[in-house]
Design an enzyme around this catalytic site. Structure first.
Site, PDB file in Angstrom:
ATOM      1  N   ASP A 147      18.520 -16.121   2.097  1.00 53.98           N
ATOM      2  CA  ASP A 147      17.952 -15.229   1.090  1.00 53.98           C
ATOM      3  C   ASP A 147      16.851 -15.980   0.359  1.00 53.98           C
ATOM      4  O   ASP A 147      16.709 -17.201   0.490  1.00 53.98           O
ATOM      5  CB  ASP A 147      19.066 -14.808   0.115  1.00 53.98           C
ATOM      6  CG  ASP A 147      18.735 -13.540  -0.658  1.00 53.98           C
ATOM      7  OD1 ASP A 147      17.585 -13.060  -0.568  1.00 53.98           O
ATOM      8  OD2 ASP A 147      19.624 -13.033  -1.368  1.00 53.98           O
ATOM      9  N   CYS A 171      23.954  -3.604   2.088  1.00 49.86           N
ATOM     10  CA  CYS A 171      24.822  -4.181   1.068  1.00 49.86           C
ATOM     11  C   CYS A 171      24.678  -3.447  -0.263  1.00 49.86           C
ATOM     12  O   CYS A 171      23.674  -2.779  -0.517  1.00 49.86           O
ATOM     13  CB  CYS A 171      24.480  -5.662   0.869  1.00 49.86           C
ATOM     14  SG  CYS A 171      25.772  -6.589   0.003  1.00 49.86           S
TER      15      CYS A 171
END
Length: 212
Positions: free
Chosen positions: A127, A8
């Site tokens: 996360d 990402c």
């Protein structure tokens, strides 16, 4: 099962091509202006156009207005949306592409219940929780708190590097892992060797060698 890998925070065509050649399954483009890895529409269009076939492009948003997301989709062909803010399930649907909902894990959080609420999500990304920061912190969390079963695929993120992703894969058995700062030389610029080493560590944890 092979663990899928998404890198990402791509910001350049050069980096996008390098990670694609290395063998990643997906790349992430950040459409969140406060991020150091944010891209504009022209940058995103160039990256999308340069990528070879069968590399998915995921667009990351944080509490963006619906018209902003729609304008982005009209300009850039995205395969999936990744929501990193406080979006509720109705905020994530109706765009004509699948979505992944990210959540920052903290003590006492019921991930099974959260996933059930997002029943239309293609996956749930977990996360590390850092107050005031929606993601990309480079921080890990206690993977053992994650439930063994969810109603949809699990994507593991948060402080992953070539040094710890093998342990993460063996502990969590996620459908995919998502890395950003862990393969960078500076924020927003990926390092080819770090990406390669990350992929090798994932492959080793999966029990096979990508070079064979």
């Amino acid at each position: 099962m092979r663990t899928r890998v998404k890198v990402c925070g791509l910001t350049t065509v050069e980096d996008a091509l390098e990670v694609a050649v290395a063998g990643v399954d997906a790349v992430g483009l950040v459409f969140y202006p406060p991020s150091r890895r944010a891209v504009g529409l022209e940058q995103a269009q160039a990256i999308r156009a340069a990528l070879p076939p069968f590399v998915s492009v995921v667009g990351l948003f944080v509490d963006a207005a619906r018209d902003v997301i729609e304008q982005t989709l009209a300009a850039v062909s995205l395969d999936c949306l990744q929501f990193h803010g406080e979006e509720m399930p109705p905020d994530c649907v109706g765009y004509g592409v699948p979505y992944i909902k990210a959540v920052r894990v903290q003590e006492g959080f019921d991930l099974v219940q959260f996933a059930a609420r997002h029943e239309k999500a293609q996956g749930i990304l977990v996360d590390a929780y850092v107050s005031g920061i929606p993601g990309g912190t480079g921080q890990t969390f206690d993977w053992t708190v994650l439930p063994h079963r969810l109603p949809c695929p699990l994507v593991l993120s948060g402080g992953l590097t070539a040094h710890n992703v093998g342990e993460a894969v063996r502990t969590v058995h996620p459908w995919a892992v998502d890395v950003s700062s862990g393969v960078e030389r500076v924020p927003g610029r990926k390092d080819r060797l770090r990406v390669q080493h990350f992929l090798e560590a994932v492959a080793k944890a999966d029990g096979f060698d990508r070079e064979k």
